[in-house]
Design a protein around this motif. Structure first.
Motif, PDB file in Angstrom:
ATOM      1  N   GLN A 194       0.858  -1.178   0.000  1.00 18.41           N
ATOM      2  CA  GLN A 194       0.000   0.000   0.000  1.00 18.41           C
ATOM      3  C   GLN A 194       0.898   1.233   0.000  1.00 18.41           C
ATOM      4  OE1 GLN A 194      -3.390  -0.078   2.804  1.00 18.41           O
ATOM      5  NE2 GLN A 194      -2.776  -2.159   3.311  1.00 18.41           N
ATOM      6  N   PRO A 195       0.868   2.031  -1.060  1.00 20.54           N
ATOM      7  CA  PRO A 195       1.765   3.184  -1.167  1.00 20.54           C
ATOM      8  C   PRO A 195       1.676   4.144   0.007  1.00 20.54           C
ATOM      9  CG  PRO A 195       0.643   2.783  -3.250  1.00 20.54           C
ATOM     10  CD  PRO A 195      -0.008   1.896  -2.233  1.00 20.54           C
ATOM     11  N   SER A 196       0.518   4.196   0.649  1.00 18.75           N
ATOM     12  CA  SER A 196       0.327   5.154   1.739  1.00 18.75           C
ATOM     13  C   SER A 196       0.963   4.704   3.050  1.00 18.75           C
ATOM     14  CB  SER A 196      -1.166   5.397   1.964  1.00 18.75           C
ATOM     15  OG  SER A 196      -1.828   4.187   2.314  1.00 18.75           O
ATOM     16  N   LEU A 197       1.379   3.422   3.115  1.00 11.17           N
ATOM     17  CA  LEU A 197       1.955   2.893   4.352  1.00 11.17           C
ATOM     18  C   LEU A 197       3.453   2.688   4.198  1.00 11.17           C
ATOM     19  CD1 LEU A 197      -0.748   0.228   5.316  1.00 11.17           C
ATOM     20  CD2 LEU A 197      -0.512   2.559   6.173  1.00 11.17           C
ATOM     21  N   SER A 198       4.205   3.212   5.134  1.00 14.24           N
ATOM     22  CA  SER A 198       5.662   3.027   5.136  1.00 14.24           C
ATOM     23  C   SER A 198       6.003   1.789   5.940  1.00 14.24           C
ATOM     24  CB  SER A 198       6.341   4.262   5.744  1.00 14.24           C
ATOM     25  OG  SER A 198       7.735   4.072   5.805  1.00 14.24           O
ATOM     26  N   ARG A 199       6.320   0.716   5.240  1.00 12.57           N
ATOM     27  CA  ARG A 199       6.631  -0.560   5.882  1.00 12.57           C
ATOM     28  C   ARG A 199       7.863  -1.173   5.230  1.00 12.57           C
ATOM     29  NH1 ARG A 199       0.523  -3.238   6.220  1.00 12.57           N
ATOM     30  NH2 ARG A 199      -0.098  -2.200   8.151  1.00 12.57           N
ATOM     31  N   PRO A 200       8.581  -2.029   5.965  1.00 12.03           N
ATOM     32  CA  PRO A 200       9.746  -2.706   5.378  1.00 12.03           C
ATOM     33  C   PRO A 200       9.315  -3.889   4.508  1.00 12.03           C
ATOM     34  CG  PRO A 200       9.481  -3.366   7.668  1.00 12.03           C
ATOM     35  CD  PRO A 200       8.439  -2.310   7.407  1.00 12.03           C
ATOM     36  N   TYR A 201       8.779  -3.571   3.339  1.00  9.11           N
ATOM     37  CA  TYR A 201       8.261  -4.616   2.455  1.00  9.11           C
ATOM     38  C   TYR A 201       9.376  -5.535   1.965  1.00  9.11           C
ATOM     39  CZ  TYR A 201       3.802  -2.116   2.193  1.00  9.11           C
ATOM     40  OH  TYR A 201       2.599  -1.526   2.497  1.00  9.11           O
ATOM     41  N   ASP A 202       9.059  -6.855   1.961  1.00 14.00           N
ATOM     42  CA  ASP A 202       9.946  -7.891   1.412  1.00 14.00           C
ATOM     43  C   ASP A 202      11.319  -7.906   2.089  1.00 14.00           C
ATOM     44  OD1 ASP A 202       7.915  -8.635  -0.275  1.00 14.00           O
ATOM     45  OD2 ASP A 202       8.695  -7.554  -2.004  1.00 14.00           O
ATOM     46  N   GLU A 203      11.356  -7.567   3.367  1.00 12.80           N
ATOM     47  CA  GLU A 203      12.603  -7.596   4.127  1.00 12.80           C
ATOM     48  C   GLU A 203      12.545  -8.676   5.199  1.00 12.80           C
ATOM     49  OE1 GLU A 203      15.189  -5.930   3.382  1.00 12.80           O
ATOM     50  OE2 GLU A 203      14.586  -4.059   2.413  1.00 12.80           O
ATOM     51  N   ILE A 204      13.703  -9.275   5.492  1.00 10.22           N
ATOM     52  CA  ILE A 204      13.814 -10.194   6.624  1.00 10.22           C
ATOM     53  C   ILE A 204      13.888  -9.345   7.894  1.00 10.22           C
ATOM     54  CG2 ILE A 204      15.195 -11.988   7.736  1.00 10.22           C
ATOM     55  CD1 ILE A 204      16.380 -12.578   4.949  1.00 10.22           C
ATOM     56  N   LEU A 205      13.023  -9.638   8.840  1.00  7.73           N
ATOM     57  CA  LEU A 205      12.980  -8.864  10.078  1.00  7.73           C
ATOM     58  C   LEU A 205      13.456  -9.702  11.254  1.00  7.73           C
ATOM     59  CD1 LEU A 205       9.552  -7.035   9.709  1.00  7.73           C
ATOM     60  CD2 LEU A 205      11.792  -6.409   8.775  1.00  7.73           C
ATOM     61  N   VAL A 206      14.173  -9.049  12.170  1.00  7.49           N
ATOM     62  CA  VAL A 206      14.631  -9.695  13.396  1.00  7.49           C
ATOM     63  C   VAL A 206      14.134  -8.859  14.569  1.00  7.49           C
ATOM     64  CG1 VAL A 206      16.602 -10.480  14.744  1.00  7.49           C
ATOM     65  CG2 VAL A 206      16.701 -10.561  12.235  1.00  7.49           C
ATOM     66  N   PHE A 207      13.353  -9.501  15.434  1.00  2.00           N
ATOM     67  CA  PHE A 207      12.815  -8.801  16.595  1.00  2.00           C
ATOM     68  C   PHE A 207      13.428  -9.371  17.873  1.00  2.00           C
ATOM     69  CE2 PHE A 207       9.486  -7.708  13.583  1.00  2.00           C
ATOM     70  CZ  PHE A 207       9.202  -6.391  13.928  1.00  2.00           C
ATOM     71  N   LYS A 208      13.973  -8.483  18.673  1.00  2.00           N
ATOM     72  CA  LYS A 208      14.390  -8.833  20.027  1.00  2.00           C
ATOM     73  C   LYS A 208      13.199  -8.549  20.933  1.00  2.00           C
ATOM     74  CE  LYS A 208      17.953  -7.835  23.502  1.00  2.00           C
ATOM     75  NZ  LYS A 208      19.148  -6.986  23.817  1.00  2.00           N
ATOM     76  N   ILE A 209      12.734  -9.576  21.642  1.00  3.90           N
ATOM     77  CA  ILE A 209      11.489  -9.402  22.389  1.00  3.90           C
ATOM     78  C   ILE A 209      11.661  -9.803  23.854  1.00  3.90           C
ATOM     79  CG2 ILE A 209      10.148  -9.830  20.289  1.00  3.90           C
ATOM     80  CD1 ILE A 209       9.881 -12.387  23.019  1.00  3.90           C
ATOM     81  N   GLU A 210      10.839  -9.195  24.687  1.00  4.53           N
ATOM     82  CA  GLU A 210      10.708  -9.588  26.092  1.00  4.53           C
ATOM     83  C   GLU A 210       9.215  -9.675  26.376  1.00  4.53           C
ATOM     84  OE1 GLU A 210      12.149  -8.317  30.605  1.00  4.53           O
ATOM     85  OE2 GLU A 210      12.164  -6.817  28.997  1.00  4.53           O
ATOM     86  N   LEU A 211       8.746 -10.877  26.692  1.00  9.10           N
ATOM     87  CA  LEU A 211       7.320 -11.088  26.942  1.00  9.10           C
ATOM     88  C   LEU A 211       7.031 -10.855  28.420  1.00  9.10           C
ATOM     89  CD1 LEU A 211       4.531 -11.839  25.971  1.00  9.10           C
ATOM     90  CD2 LEU A 211       5.135 -14.250  26.181  1.00  9.10           C
ATOM     91  N   LEU A 212       6.268  -9.810  28.692  1.00  6.28           N
ATOM     92  CA  LEU A 212       5.977  -9.425  30.070  1.00  6.28           C
ATOM     93  C   LEU A 212       4.715 -10.100  30.600  1.00  6.28           C
ATOM     94  CD1 LEU A 212       6.608  -5.586  29.631  1.00  6.28           C
ATOM     95  CD2 LEU A 212       8.252  -7.318  30.393  1.00  6.28           C
ATOM     96  N   ASP A 213       3.660 -10.095  29.799  1.00  7.95           N
ATOM     97  CA  ASP A 213       2.378 -10.624  30.265  1.00  7.95           C
ATOM     98  C   ASP A 213       1.539 -11.016  29.061  1.00  7.95           C
ATOM     99  OD1 ASP A 213       0.398 -11.390  32.046  1.00  7.95           O
ATOM    100  OD2 ASP A 213       0.292  -9.454  33.063  1.00  7.95           O
TER     101      ASP A 213
END
Length: 259
Positions: A194-213
């Motif tokens: 969607q041209p109106s949305l700025s997103r990392p299209y077609d990219e490999i993403l790495v998320f560092k996460i901490e699950l609190l609840d």
């Protein structure tokens, strides 16, 4: 008056010519039109595996580093959980690196793929065998619902922590912590561009996460049925079930008329 008419006609002609030239008008051309998603899935997986083989996790620095001597790679750490997922008829593998599983009290168990989660996270793009770039997204103590497939299928590998708040800011200990390595097809594939949305299209993403609840058995539409149970086709993914012919684009788990 004739002069003004002529100027107007020239301007109108210029506009028509500009919008007829698709090759020179980026606003009218999908820049991802030629992407081969099956091939991209293969190269994404190769890139993720190479990264996991070439890097290790430093507990001292709480970060991922390039192997320099005899460090044990993330790939061989025994803490990688993989999950095969089919999306848009293409096979993907999701990789989750579990640093700490989490030890909640009371034990709420693992979240489902649709449960709401309370988390800290930061996301970066994996490119050229590196994640040493500034995060494109970072949030603390935020609730997440209706997430991308990579998130939804990565969080069930963790449990939340223990809430030890005492007359102060929300504080947790023994939280679930790790990294989720998401191929582009389970993140922001340009199939949904969607041209109106700025997103990392077609990219490999790495998320560092901490699950609190977590919210156990989240009921998104408040119809009395946990969202994870509103899975008409039984494939474990409530986001692709649409039983209401009068609202064909609304999944059952968000439709209070369906339970």
């Amino acid at each position: 008056m004739n002069k003004i008419k002529n100027i107007f006609l020239l301007l109108l002609l210029a506009v028509l010519v500009m919008f007829s030239c698709d090759d020179n008008n980026n606003a009218l051309v999908n820049p991802y039109a030629d992407v081969n998603y099956a091939e991209l899935a293969i190269t994404d997986n190769d890139s993720i595996v190479k990264f996991l083989q070439d890097h290790y996790y430093s507990a001292t620095l709480d970060s991922i580093k390039l192997i320099e001597s005899n460090e044990i790679s993330i790939f061989d750490s025994g803490k990688i959980v993989t999950k095969d997922i089919v999306r848009n008829e293409i096979d993907y593998t999701l990789y989750t690196f579990v640093i700490n599983e989490g030890n909640p009290d009371p034990d709420k168990g693992f979240p489902s793929v649709i449960d709401s989660v309370f988390t800290n996270y930061e996301g970066v793009i994996l490119s050229n065998n590196s994640i040493d770039i500034s995060p494109f997204d970072k949030k603390e103590q935020t609730w997440l619902t209706n997430t991308i497939p990579g998130w939804a299928n990565g969080f069930p590998n963790f449990k939340s922590g223990k809430n030890i708040t005492n007359n102060g800011p929300l504080t947790y200990q023994d939280t679930g912590r790790g990294y989720i390595f998401i191929p582009s097809g389970l993140a922001y594939p340009s199939l949904n561009y969607q041209p109106s949305l700025s997103r990392p299209y077609d990219e490999i993403l790495v998320f560092k996460i901490e699950l609190l609840d977590i919210v156990v058995d989240t009921d998104h539409d408040n119809d009395g049925v946990p969202s994870i149970q509103e899975d008409a086709n039984g494939d474990g993914d409530p986001t692709n079930d649409f039983s209401d012919n009068s609202r064909p684009n609304l999944p059952d788990y968000l439709n209070p008329e369906i339970n």
